[in-house]
Design a protein around this motif. Structure first.
Motif, PDB file in Angstrom:
ATOM      1  N   ASN A 174      25.996  16.836  34.187  1.00 51.64           N
ATOM      2  CA  ASN A 174      26.026  18.299  34.242  1.00 51.64           C
ATOM      3  C   ASN A 174      26.844  18.842  33.063  1.00 51.64           C
ATOM      4  OD1 ASN A 174      26.393  20.988  34.927  1.00 51.64           O
ATOM      5  ND2 ASN A 174      26.490  20.600  37.117  1.00 51.64           N
ATOM      6  N   ALA A 175      28.026  18.252  32.858  1.00 53.85           N
ATOM      7  CA  ALA A 175      28.916  18.725  31.794  1.00 53.85           C
ATOM      8  C   ALA A 175      28.269  18.578  30.420  1.00 53.85           C
ATOM      9  CB  ALA A 175      30.235  17.956  31.849  1.00 53.85           C
ATOM     10  N   PHE A 176      27.649  17.429  30.165  1.00 50.16           N
ATOM     11  CA  PHE A 176      27.013  17.229  28.849  1.00 50.16           C
ATOM     12  C   PHE A 176      25.843  18.193  28.657  1.00 50.16           C
ATOM     13  CE2 PHE A 176      29.284  13.123  28.571  1.00 50.16           C
ATOM     14  CZ  PHE A 176      29.761  13.248  27.269  1.00 50.16           C
ATOM     15  N   GLN A 177      25.091  18.423  29.738  1.00 50.36           N
ATOM     16  CA  GLN A 177      23.949  19.349  29.593  1.00 50.36           C
ATOM     17  C   GLN A 177      24.431  20.797  29.436  1.00 50.36           C
ATOM     18  OE1 GLN A 177      21.847  18.126  33.158  1.00 50.36           O
ATOM     19  NE2 GLN A 177      20.395  16.890  31.994  1.00 50.36           N
ATOM     20  N   SER A 178      25.574  21.119  30.053  1.00 51.24           N
ATOM     21  CA  SER A 178      26.081  22.495  29.988  1.00 51.24           C
ATOM     22  C   SER A 178      26.795  22.785  28.673  1.00 51.24           C
ATOM     23  CB  SER A 178      27.088  22.758  31.119  1.00 51.24           C
ATOM     24  OG  SER A 178      26.511  22.550  32.374  1.00 51.24           O
ATOM     25  N   ALA A 179      27.614  21.844  28.211  1.00 54.36           N
ATOM     26  CA  ALA A 179      28.533  22.188  27.130  1.00 54.36           C
ATOM     27  C   ALA A 179      28.263  21.499  25.796  1.00 54.36           C
ATOM     28  CB  ALA A 179      29.962  21.917  27.583  1.00 54.36           C
ATOM     29  N   SER A 180      27.188  20.701  25.705  1.00 59.61           N
ATOM     30  CA  SER A 180      26.816  20.214  24.362  1.00 59.61           C
ATOM     31  C   SER A 180      26.302  21.398  23.562  1.00 59.61           C
ATOM     32  CB  SER A 180      25.691  19.170  24.458  1.00 59.61           C
ATOM     33  OG  SER A 180      26.153  18.015  25.121  1.00 59.61           O
ATOM     34  N   SER A 181      26.387  21.324  22.259  1.00 61.34           N
ATOM     35  CA  SER A 181      25.897  22.441  21.436  1.00 61.34           C
ATOM     36  C   SER A 181      24.393  22.596  21.609  1.00 61.34           C
ATOM     37  CB  SER A 181      26.207  22.200  19.965  1.00 61.34           C
ATOM     38  OG  SER A 181      27.515  21.729  19.822  1.00 61.34           O
ATOM     39  N   LEU A 182      23.706  21.483  21.736  1.00 59.75           N
ATOM     40  CA  LEU A 182      22.277  21.519  22.058  1.00 59.75           C
ATOM     41  C   LEU A 182      21.866  20.183  22.655  1.00 59.75           C
ATOM     42  CD1 LEU A 182      20.849  19.820  19.550  1.00 59.75           C
ATOM     43  CD2 LEU A 182      21.140  21.983  18.379  1.00 59.75           C
ATOM     44  N   VAL A 183      20.674  20.198  23.280  1.00 60.12           N
ATOM     45  CA  VAL A 183      20.188  18.995  23.971  1.00 60.12           C
ATOM     46  C   VAL A 183      18.855  18.584  23.342  1.00 60.12           C
ATOM     47  CG1 VAL A 183      19.267  18.154  26.185  1.00 60.12           C
ATOM     48  CG2 VAL A 183      21.402  19.467  26.133  1.00 60.12           C
ATOM     49  N   ILE A 184      18.718  17.278  23.165  1.00 60.16           N
ATOM     50  CA  ILE A 184      17.478  16.739  22.582  1.00 60.16           C
ATOM     51  C   ILE A 184      16.713  15.981  23.673  1.00 60.16           C
ATOM     52  CG2 ILE A 184      16.553  15.209  20.778  1.00 60.16           C
ATOM     53  CD1 ILE A 184      18.291  17.291  19.516  1.00 60.16           C
ATOM     54  N   GLN A 185      15.389  16.062  23.652  1.00 62.50           N
ATOM     55  CA  GLN A 185      14.576  15.142  24.458  1.00 62.50           C
ATOM     56  C   GLN A 185      13.377  14.786  23.603  1.00 62.50           C
ATOM     57  OE1 GLN A 185      15.414  13.612  27.508  1.00 62.50           O
ATOM     58  NE2 GLN A 185      13.813  12.360  26.611  1.00 62.50           N
ATOM     59  N   LYS A 186      13.630  13.860  22.660  1.00 59.69           N
ATOM     60  CA  LYS A 186      12.644  13.618  21.608  1.00 59.69           C
ATOM     61  C   LYS A 186      11.571  12.613  22.032  1.00 59.69           C
ATOM     62  CE  LYS A 186      12.013  12.206  16.998  1.00 59.69           C
ATOM     63  NZ  LYS A 186      10.794  11.686  17.577  1.00 59.69           N
ATOM     64  N   SER A 187      11.033  12.806  23.237  1.00 56.70           N
ATOM     65  CA  SER A 187      10.066  11.828  23.750  1.00 56.70           C
ATOM     66  C   SER A 187       8.766  11.839  22.944  1.00 56.70           C
ATOM     67  CB  SER A 187       9.724  12.155  25.201  1.00 56.70           C
ATOM     68  OG  SER A 187      10.886  12.236  25.977  1.00 56.70           O
ATOM     69  N   ILE A 188       8.133  10.669  22.946  1.00 55.22           N
ATOM     70  CA  ILE A 188       6.825  10.520  22.300  1.00 55.22           C
ATOM     71  C   ILE A 188       5.742  10.700  23.360  1.00 55.22           C
ATOM     72  CG2 ILE A 188       5.354   8.833  21.131  1.00 55.22           C
ATOM     73  CD1 ILE A 188       8.103   7.627  20.119  1.00 55.22           C
ATOM     74  N   VAL A 244      17.069  23.391  24.111  1.00 59.03           N
ATOM     75  CA  VAL A 244      16.496  22.044  24.134  1.00 59.03           C
ATOM     76  C   VAL A 244      15.474  21.906  23.008  1.00 59.03           C
ATOM     77  CG1 VAL A 244      15.326  20.268  25.493  1.00 59.03           C
ATOM     78  CG2 VAL A 244      16.781  21.946  26.647  1.00 59.03           C
ATOM     79  N   ILE A 245      15.641  20.825  22.244  1.00 60.08           N
ATOM     80  CA  ILE A 245      14.658  20.464  21.219  1.00 60.08           C
ATOM     81  C   ILE A 245      13.920  19.251  21.778  1.00 60.08           C
ATOM     82  CG2 ILE A 245      14.352  19.641  18.851  1.00 60.08           C
ATOM     83  CD1 ILE A 245      17.015  21.100  18.171  1.00 60.08           C
ATOM     84  N   GLY A 246      12.638  19.423  22.080  1.00 58.71           N
ATOM     85  CA  GLY A 246      11.910  18.367  22.786  1.00 58.71           C
ATOM     86  C   GLY A 246      10.686  17.908  22.035  1.00 58.71           C
ATOM     87  N   GLY A 247      10.279  16.666  22.296  1.00 63.89           N
ATOM     88  CA  GLY A 247       9.041  16.136  21.711  1.00 63.89           C
ATOM     89  C   GLY A 247       7.851  16.949  22.201  1.00 63.89           C
ATOM     90  N   ASP A 248       6.918  17.181  21.297  1.00 63.74           N
ATOM     91  CA  ASP A 248       5.745  18.018  21.599  1.00 63.74           C
ATOM     92  C   ASP A 248       4.722  17.165  22.347  1.00 63.74           C
ATOM     93  OD1 ASP A 248       3.738  19.828  21.615  1.00 63.74           O
ATOM     94  OD2 ASP A 248       3.469  19.907  19.440  1.00 63.74           O
ATOM     95  N   THR A 249       4.965  16.950  23.623  1.00 59.00           N
ATOM     96  CA  THR A 249       4.121  16.026  24.372  1.00 59.00           C
ATOM     97  C   THR A 249       4.181  16.292  25.876  1.00 59.00           C
ATOM     98  OG1 THR A 249       3.653  13.664  24.711  1.00 59.00           O
ATOM     99  CG2 THR A 249       5.952  14.263  24.582  1.00 59.00           C
ATOM    100  N   GLY A 250       3.101  15.924  26.577  1.00 52.20           N
ATOM    101  CA  GLY A 250       3.044  15.894  28.044  1.00 52.20           C
ATOM    102  C   GLY A 250       3.767  17.027  28.738  1.00 52.20           C
ATOM    103  N   GLY A 251       4.610  16.644  29.698  1.00 53.06           N
ATOM    104  CA  GLY A 251       5.289  17.623  30.539  1.00 53.06           C
ATOM    105  C   GLY A 251       6.328  18.470  29.818  1.00 53.06           C
ATOM    106  N   ILE A 252       6.754  18.030  28.638  1.00 57.90           N
ATOM    107  CA  ILE A 252       7.736  18.842  27.892  1.00 57.90           C
ATOM    108  C   ILE A 252       7.077  20.143  27.441  1.00 57.90           C
ATOM    109  CG2 ILE A 252       9.259  18.928  25.853  1.00 57.90           C
ATOM    110  CD1 ILE A 252       9.700  15.958  26.137  1.00 57.90           C
ATOM    111  N   ARG A 253       5.778  20.059  27.133  1.00 56.89           N
ATOM    112  CA  ARG A 253       5.038  21.264  26.684  1.00 56.89           C
ATOM    113  C   ARG A 253       4.935  22.319  27.775  1.00 56.89           C
ATOM    114  NH1 ARG A 253       0.195  17.998  24.377  1.00 56.89           N
ATOM    115  NH2 ARG A 253       0.998  17.392  22.348  1.00 56.89           N
ATOM    116  N   LEU A 254       4.975  21.871  29.039  1.00 61.72           N
ATOM    117  CA  LEU A 254       4.940  22.845  30.138  1.00 61.72           C
ATOM    118  C   LEU A 254       6.216  23.678  30.153  1.00 61.72           C
ATOM    119  CD1 LEU A 254       4.018  20.826  33.360  1.00 61.72           C
ATOM    120  CD2 LEU A 254       2.656  22.613  32.292  1.00 61.72           C
ATOM    121  N   GLN A 255       7.295  23.039  29.778  1.00 61.80           N
ATOM    122  CA  GLN A 255       8.608  23.655  29.933  1.00 61.80           C
ATOM    123  C   GLN A 255       9.030  24.432  28.692  1.00 61.80           C
ATOM    124  OE1 GLN A 255      11.423  20.930  32.058  1.00 61.80           O
ATOM    125  NE2 GLN A 255       9.914  19.387  31.525  1.00 61.80           N
ATOM    126  N   ILE A 256       8.835  23.800  27.541  1.00 62.80           N
ATOM    127  CA  ILE A 256       9.264  24.451  26.303  1.00 62.80           C
ATOM    128  C   ILE A 256       8.092  25.211  25.696  1.00 62.80           C
ATOM    129  CG2 ILE A 256      10.124  24.098  23.959  1.00 62.80           C
ATOM    130  CD1 ILE A 256      11.714  21.752  24.921  1.00 62.80           C
TER     131      ILE A 256
END
Ligand code: UDP
Length: 409
Positions: free
Chosen positions: A302-316, A334-346
């Motif tokens: 929770n702390a890392f997701q809340s207080a990091s400057s940004l979050v990456i989810q660079k999935s393929i 959140v900077i996420g890989g342009d794929t699957g379920g990440i596209r639904l969210q971002i």
């Protein structure tokens, strides 16, 4: 008996004020029709990864609604999980040859777990490929079987589907996370699409004070006065931790004091995890600004997701990516890989950024860290998007609809 997972009680009433009242009303009305049912969920592990996370949050709510629901895990070890991780990789698009030994191992473990299954159930929901063959080894009765696929199978190796075909034929219905994951000629006729969701009230997602979050991060050795980019994921090639390190290396040339955090859990059913972890550690050894942690508690996550400057989810490839929703719910960028379920969210540029390469990822990191107003605007929209679409009461409603429909027919 299969292993029963203990459940901490939760109440659906607590979600009033977070999601729309209509949604909660619909949940009550759908659940009333099925309170005498006995539903069993079976998966491979009670810890690590998104399936365990969802079941942990979802089963107590069904119990709160008096829908008789139990969660059990199979009895298995790395012999099975080596085979099923290769199925998992095959379904996500890697070439997969299933030899005679692998078949025997898979069949033996499933036949054994079928024997261990006790009780009379109206609906059994099997999650992912590990326990998928269980119904094949049982006599047919009134039980309805559902297969819940959490994997992005949009470009699956045909060998895996071909091998699983006779086992899939035993099911009455299948649930996928996205329509595009359902293959042509899929043998289960009744298909449903349900997007996964996060629990806003869990220890991992509840609102915590930014000062507390920063002090937790600091206690792990980070300098909270300098920028922090964080990816929280199993150590899995599809989550591309090595690509994240590459992106960090490019970005740090332009961002003074940039730190990278990689947090990974070791799921019991993912024997590949330690190998990838070792690679990540070896590559990062010389850089004191890369921090690698395993199996942190939910408050730390929770702390890392809340207080990091940004979050990456660079999935393929990504079935859904709960970690994306978790960080967006905390108004993080959140900077996420342009794929699957990440596209639904971002929604690119609206609720986060989608990237297709290491360079693009590094570019978005630099751009966002140079202009802090980006995070503020995107973060608010991100939270609202998750609130509307990806919180656990909506998942509960969707699945209650399926249970109702399945039993009507
Ligand atoms: N997770 C965790 N600790 C870790 C890494 C991941 O608790 O070190 C959690 C994460 O917060 C999320 C889940 O594991 O709730 C991972 O789900 P996701 O859908 O992102 O990926 P999966 O592992 O199912 O592919």
């Amino acid at each position: 008996m299969l292993e029963q997972v203990p459940i901490k009680p939760r109440s659906i009433r607590d979600y009033h004020g977070i999601v729309e009242d209509d949604l909660i009303d619909e949940i009550y009305s759908l659940s009333k029709k099925i309170t005498d049912l006995r539903i069993l969920h079976i998966n491979a592990t009670k810890f690590g990864g998104g399936v365990a996370e969802i079941l942990n949050n979802y089963i107590p709510l069904l119990q709160d609604l008096w829908v008789g629901t139990v969660w059990q895990t199979i009895i298995a070890d790395d012999r099975l999980f080596e085979v099923t991780k290769s199925f998992h990789n095959g379904l996500q698009g890697k070439e997969c040859k299933i030899g005679h030994d692998e078949q025997r191992t898979y069949e033996r473990f499933n036949a054994y777990n079928a024997q261990l299954l006790e009780g009379d159930w109206d609906i059994v929901v099997i999650h992912d490929p590990q326990p998928l063959a269980i119904p094949y080894y049982l006599e047919k009765n009134h039980t309805k079987w559902l297969w819940r696929c959490h994997i992005d199978a949009s470009e699956a190796d045909a060998n895996v589907w071909a091998y699983l075909d006779p086992y899939l034929k035993e099911f009455d219905g299948a649930i996928f996370s996205l329509e595009s994951f359902i293959p042509d000629n899929f043998p289960i006729k009744k298909r449903y699409v349900v997007h996964p969701a996060i629990d806003p009230l869990s220890e991992k997602n509840k609102e915590i004070d930014q000062k507390l979050a920063s002090s937790i991060i600091k206690s792990h050795g980070l300098d909270i006065t300098k920028p922090i980019m964080t990816q929280i994921s199993r150590f899995d090639p599809w989550k591309d931790p090595l690509g994240v390190i590459e992106a960090y290396k490019l970005a740090k040339k332009k961002i003074d004091g940039l730190q990278l955090v990689l947090v990974g859990s070791m799921a019991n059913d993912d024997p590949e995890g330690w190998k990838i972890y070792q690679k990540v550690v070896d590559i990062s050894k010389k850089d004191k600004n890369i921090f690698i942690f395993t199996n942190l508690g939910d408050l730390d996550i929770n702390a890392f997701q809340s207080a990091s400057s940004l979050v990456i989810q660079k999935s393929i490839k990504e079935g859904f990516g709960l970690t994306v929703a978790e960080a967006m719910w905390k108004e993080n960028l959140v900077i996420g890989g342009d794929t699957g379920g990440i596209r639904l969210q971002i929604i690119d540029g609206e609720t986060g950024y989608l990237v297709n390469s290491v360079e693009e990822c590094a570019g978005k990191v630099v751009y966002s860290l140079n202009d802090p107003s980006v995070k503020g605007e995107i973060g608010k929209r991100a939270k609202e998007h998750i609130r509307k679409e990806f919180l656990i009461p909506r998942l509960l409603r969707d699945e209650l609809r399926i249970y109702n429909e399945l039993l009507e027919k």
